[in-house]
Write a protein that holds these residues in place. Structure first.
Motif, PDB file in Angstrom:
ATOM      1  N   ALA B 354       0.681  -1.161  -0.290  1.00 17.30           N
ATOM      2  CA  ALA B 354      -0.051  -0.003  -0.075  1.00 17.30           C
ATOM      3  C   ALA B 354       0.842   1.304   0.144  1.00 17.30           C
ATOM      4  O   ALA B 354       0.362   2.108  -0.673  1.00 17.30           O
ATOM      5  CB  ALA B 354      -0.925  -0.181   1.211  1.00 17.30           C
ATOM      6  N   GLU B 355       2.063   1.162   0.753  1.00 15.66           N
ATOM      7  CA  GLU B 355       2.456   2.567   1.112  1.00 15.66           C
ATOM      8  C   GLU B 355       3.664   2.992   0.058  1.00 15.66           C
ATOM      9  O   GLU B 355       4.506   2.166  -0.544  1.00 15.66           O
ATOM     10  CB  GLU B 355       3.109   2.489   2.297  1.00 15.66           C
ATOM     11  N   GLN B 359       6.666  10.231   0.917  1.00 12.33           N
ATOM     12  CA  GLN B 359       6.004  10.263   2.285  1.00 12.33           C
ATOM     13  C   GLN B 359       5.156  11.571   2.369  1.00 12.33           C
ATOM     14  O   GLN B 359       4.244  11.814   3.161  1.00 12.33           O
ATOM     15  CB  GLN B 359       7.286  10.472   3.222  1.00 12.33           C
ATOM     16  N   ASP B 404      -4.020   9.956  -1.904  1.00 12.09           N
ATOM     17  CA  ASP B 404      -4.466   8.828  -1.282  1.00 12.09           C
ATOM     18  C   ASP B 404      -4.453   7.433  -2.134  1.00 12.09           C
ATOM     19  O   ASP B 404      -4.338   6.662  -1.532  1.00 12.09           O
ATOM     20  CB  ASP B 404      -6.083   9.111  -1.062  1.00 12.09           C
ATOM     21  N   GLY B 407      -0.805   6.281  -2.094  1.00 10.13           N
ATOM     22  CA  GLY B 407      -0.241   5.763  -0.728  1.00 10.13           C
ATOM     23  C   GLY B 407       0.482   6.702  -0.255  1.00 10.13           C
ATOM     24  O   GLY B 407       1.396   6.396   0.455  1.00 10.13           O
ATOM     25  N   ARG B 409       1.117   9.504   2.508  1.00  9.10           N
ATOM     26  CA  ARG B 409       0.474   9.627   3.860  1.00  9.10           C
ATOM     27  C   ARG B 409      -0.071  10.957   4.267  1.00  9.10           C
ATOM     28  O   ARG B 409      -1.136  11.614   4.658  1.00  9.10           O
ATOM     29  CB  ARG B 409       1.046   9.016   4.998  1.00  9.10           C
ATOM     30  N   ASP B 428      -3.051  14.339   7.538  1.00 10.03           N
ATOM     31  CA  ASP B 428      -2.663  13.015   7.505  1.00 10.03           C
ATOM     32  C   ASP B 428      -3.771  12.002   7.070  1.00 10.03           C
ATOM     33  O   ASP B 428      -4.751  11.960   7.683  1.00 10.03           O
ATOM     34  CB  ASP B 428      -2.341  12.565   9.199  1.00 10.03           C
ATOM     35  N   ARG B 430      -4.167   8.922   6.568  1.00  9.45           N
ATOM     36  CA  ARG B 430      -4.194   7.749   7.257  1.00  9.45           C
ATOM     37  C   ARG B 430      -5.168   8.056   8.324  1.00  9.45           C
ATOM     38  O   ARG B 430      -6.038   7.292   8.511  1.00  9.45           O
ATOM     39  CB  ARG B 430      -2.822   7.042   7.519  1.00  9.45           C
ATOM     40  N   ARG B 431      -4.736   8.832   9.302  1.00  9.45           N
ATOM     41  CA  ARG B 431      -5.448   9.075  10.419  1.00  9.45           C
ATOM     42  C   ARG B 431      -6.738   9.826  10.141  1.00  9.45           C
ATOM     43  O   ARG B 431      -7.502  10.358  11.090  1.00  9.45           O
ATOM     44  CB  ARG B 431      -4.583   9.734  11.622  1.00  9.45           C
ATOM     45  N   GLU B 432      -6.982  10.643   8.878  1.00  7.08           N
ATOM     46  CA  GLU B 432      -7.766  11.746   8.547  1.00  7.08           C
ATOM     47  C   GLU B 432      -7.783  12.492   9.636  1.00  7.08           C
ATOM     48  O   GLU B 432      -8.812  12.876  10.386  1.00  7.08           O
ATOM     49  CB  GLU B 432      -9.258  10.937   8.550  1.00  7.08           C
ATOM     50  N   ALA B 453       5.066   6.904  12.572  1.00 10.12           N
ATOM     51  CA  ALA B 453       4.205   5.851  11.790  1.00 10.12           C
ATOM     52  C   ALA B 453       5.104   4.766  11.407  1.00 10.12           C
ATOM     53  O   ALA B 453       4.502   3.662  11.784  1.00 10.12           O
ATOM     54  CB  ALA B 453       4.163   6.804  10.588  1.00 10.12           C
ATOM     55  N   SER B 457       4.176   0.998  12.623  1.00  8.65           N
ATOM     56  CA  SER B 457       3.698  -0.069  11.481  1.00  8.65           C
ATOM     57  C   SER B 457       4.710  -1.283  11.751  1.00  8.65           C
ATOM     58  O   SER B 457       4.509  -2.430  11.194  1.00  8.65           O
ATOM     59  CB  SER B 457       4.255   0.520  10.174  1.00  8.65           C
TER      60      SER B 457
END
Lengths: 458, 458
Positions: B354-355, B359, B404, B407, B409, B428, B430-432, B453, B457
């Motif tokens: 996914a990532e 960055q 998004d 990938g 973040r 962010d 990921r964390r919305e 992060a 992970s």
């Protein structure tokens, strides 16, 4: 018995040089990623009909074909089905066209792999060599703004590679076309021929080039020839000077105006990206592949080693993959031929290959200490330190000598006295220094020493 | 128009998977270096007479031959001069023999490159694939102690690859030879045939194997067959159990005693290296290439995915380069076939892709903000953060969507209000979550976020 040897035209390195080479690859990759480029690898073999879309030409004469034992046994007439890639651009075109609907555009990719060319056998010419490429590919269109990113990447890469001062030289094909049209050289093939003559300036001198361009083959009038020689001699000396050089070209025709506008935007954004103005310059003699590039073109030279030639080149092209897809895919890219560059840097004494990837050698005073030595090594490795253990008993002096020759800086000695005290002795072979440290603090102490050593070596 | 496609039998990845693959390569390399192995790369093409020292056999049937356009045009009879390597062992033998006097022994090298085999076309079979090899090569002799390091490397690599629990299975060819001789199977070819039958236990069942071994072809007596079936069923369940299993073999003949002594030493040092006993076990059915390995042999399996088979194998060999040098070069090594492993892990849903390597995405609200955006990106890059900038104006929602899907973040937004306050907004994805931060603290804040992060992970 068969004599162990490699084929001619390949570069194979001993570990110290391989480490230096690998560090260059890592530095390049790190900077490519820093600028948001994504990794791609393609197979070394491509289908011949896919690889050789343009028939004839220098490229095809240098291609290596591949046949399995089975295919060879069939001994069929004609071109074999598989061939080795000769650059990374054709595989990129194939990749982007093949995966067009799975990629996000603008597509920013880097690729660092070996390519193959059946070059004439010659010192410093390689039949297998690394190319390190980045490209940004747009769908339908790609703003000239992207052209400004590549000098910033080049600057980041070569600053960190630390091989001396360099200059990123910029030009623009539209500007050149406009200028040459104004001198009465409208045909692009003729422009290429003129540039080829101009390229001989260094070797043959201005008089020779002047005569040729004014002579029968070209028939340019003397004033045009002078203007051409003046034009191709332009090298800017600062950001302001570069803008002034563009101003000095005047209004001109549409192509010239387009080229000037593009270069202006590129220069401004290159500066916004923080590239120091000493690192880039206009050079109106840079042309690159005339049939391929259509806008910005780049070459990079080492200030103190001009004879090495361009160490990183590229430019803007109109359409990447017209042989594979109807989609219009404009792009801009650069390439570093790392194998040749490494060879040249080594010849020039600019590659230093002393230090090992191994940071610590744990020596062994007695065979029955080995489990302790291994346990220390495990602690060091867990702390991120590259550690080798002497596995077979030998005289300590011999172990030190091995470390020294292998370029391992730190040596851990586990003597009886130290063991009794729960400590070890660390020898720093570079500083010819040693100290005793408790085992519990060994890993942390060495991490600090290694971090200091790294800072000092910069 | 030519259809863009790759040849059959190669694995080409889209960037998200390529990033996952590259991370595996990096992890493997980091751990190889952690244990003091030095990098080597060899050319993909070797001279055919050097590559194919053993004529005939499966290997030669799978070789790819290479011919330049010139060589092909000559259309000469016979085998072409160049061929692609089919493994990294033959190139290592050639390399060590060629550079024998320039290398320090024991020579510890790692090599991670692609190899080529004209495999039958089949799902999950590759004609081009990565091998990641390490070997330690001694001159004249190499202590069995080195055999203990490789399980520690395997343990470090696969722990960090984090693809589930695994077991490094150990056996010893001397022990096997001794055991089989004691059962009346003295001939090594016959031993190989017996082992081939034993290998069918899982598929055909014990009764089939029993019948075959007692039948005409082998003619073993029933008691010997039972002892063989019992022997090859041995799997130790702990370190102590492994030692007990070795004890249980009794005195036996010289070969058996040698094998037992070697395995004992290996087991003890593997433990001294800190490998947890759950990660290794004796498995007396492991044989590997019988004509090649002479001592310790290794296979590694994923506990929850036995069907994947061995993910890392190798062993001890008597003489690496007898075809190229009179020097005796014993060694021990392991190999990871990463392309196949990656493919299998992906099939099993164990690869997460996914990532992105990117960055941070610096978005662009207005075209005239670009210089500011570029300058922020330069600051982030200088702080070691992989940063992409939106170069062409677009709706902000579209830019977020791009980040998004790619990938990425963290997204940096530079609005008018924030600009007035000398700050930016960080989203962010990921964390919305989102927060405002002053420009001077942006790089440091993002470094902390990214470090957190990464820790989370793990």
């Amino acid at each position: 018995m068969i004599k162990p040897r490699t084929p001619p035209g390949v570069m194979e390195l001993l570990p110290p040089d391989q480490i230096a080479f690998q560090r260059m690859l890592d530095t390049i990759r790190r900077n490519f990623e820093r600028f948001g480029f994504l990794p791609v690898e393609t197979p070394v073999m491509e289908l011949t009909d896919v690889l050789l879309t343009k028939s004839g030409g220098e490229t095809e004469r240098q291609v290596y074909f591949v046949q399995s034992t089975g295919a060879l046994a069939k001994n069929e007439e004609g071109t074999p089905e598989l061939a080795l890639r000769f650059d990374l651009t054709v595989p990129l075109a194939r990749y982007v066209a093949e995966h067009e609907h799975e990629l996000a555009f603008p597509f920013r990719r880097y690729q660092m792999q070996r390519v193959y060319r059946g070059e004439r056998q010659q010192r410093g010419r390689f039949r297998e060599f690394y190319q390190c490429d980045i490209d940004v590919i747009g769908k339908d269109a790609l703003s000239v703004r992207f052209d400004a990113e590549l000098p910033a990447v080049i600057h980041a890469v070569f600053s960190e590679l630390d091989i001396g001062a360099f200059t990123i030289q910029l030009n623009n094909r539209k500007l050149m076309r406009g200028f040459f049209e104004a001198q009465g050289v409208a045909d692009s093939e003729l422009q290429a021929l003129v540039l080829r003559e101009v390229d001989k300036l260094d070797k043959r001198g201005a008089d020779y080039v002047r005569e040729t361009l004014a002579g029968e083959g070209f028939g340019l009038d003397a004033a045009a020839v002078e203007r051409i020689l003046e034009f191709v001699a332009v090298r800017s000396t600062s950001h302001a000077d570069a803008l002034a050089r563009l101003d000095a070209l005047g209004e001109g025709n549409q192509a010239l105006r387009d080229g000037v506008a593009e270069l202006r935007e590129v220069l401004d954004l290159v500066r916004a990206l923080g590239v120091p103005e000493s690192a880039y310059a206009l050079n109106f003699s840079i042309a690159r592949g005339l049939d391929y590039y259509t806008g910005t073109v780049y070459e990079t030279t080492l200030n103190d080693y001009p004879q090495i030639g361009s160490i990183c080149s590229g430019g803007r092209y109109e359409n990447l993959a017209s042989h594979y897809t109807k989609s219009k895919l404009p792009g801009v890219g650069i390439s570093i031929g790392l194998t040749r560059l490494f060879w040249q840097l080594r010849e020039a004494g600019l590659v230093h290959s002393a230090e090992s990837t191994v940071q610590v050698l744990v020596t062994q005073m007695q065979a029955d200490h080995l489990p302790k030595c291994l346990s220390i090594a495990s602690e060091l490795r867990a702390a991120g330190i590259n550690t080798e253990v002497v596995m077979e008993p030998a005289k300590l002096a011999k172990q030190f000598k091995y470390a020294d020759r292998a370029g391992i800086r730190f040596v851990v000695v586990l003597g009886e006295d130290e063991m009794a005290r729960g400590s070890v002795t660390v020898k720093d072979l570079r500083r010819e220094d040693q100290f005793e440290v408790s085992r519990t603090e060994l890993a942390q102490t060495l991490r600090v020493e290694l971090a200091q050593a790294e800072v000092l070596s910069r």
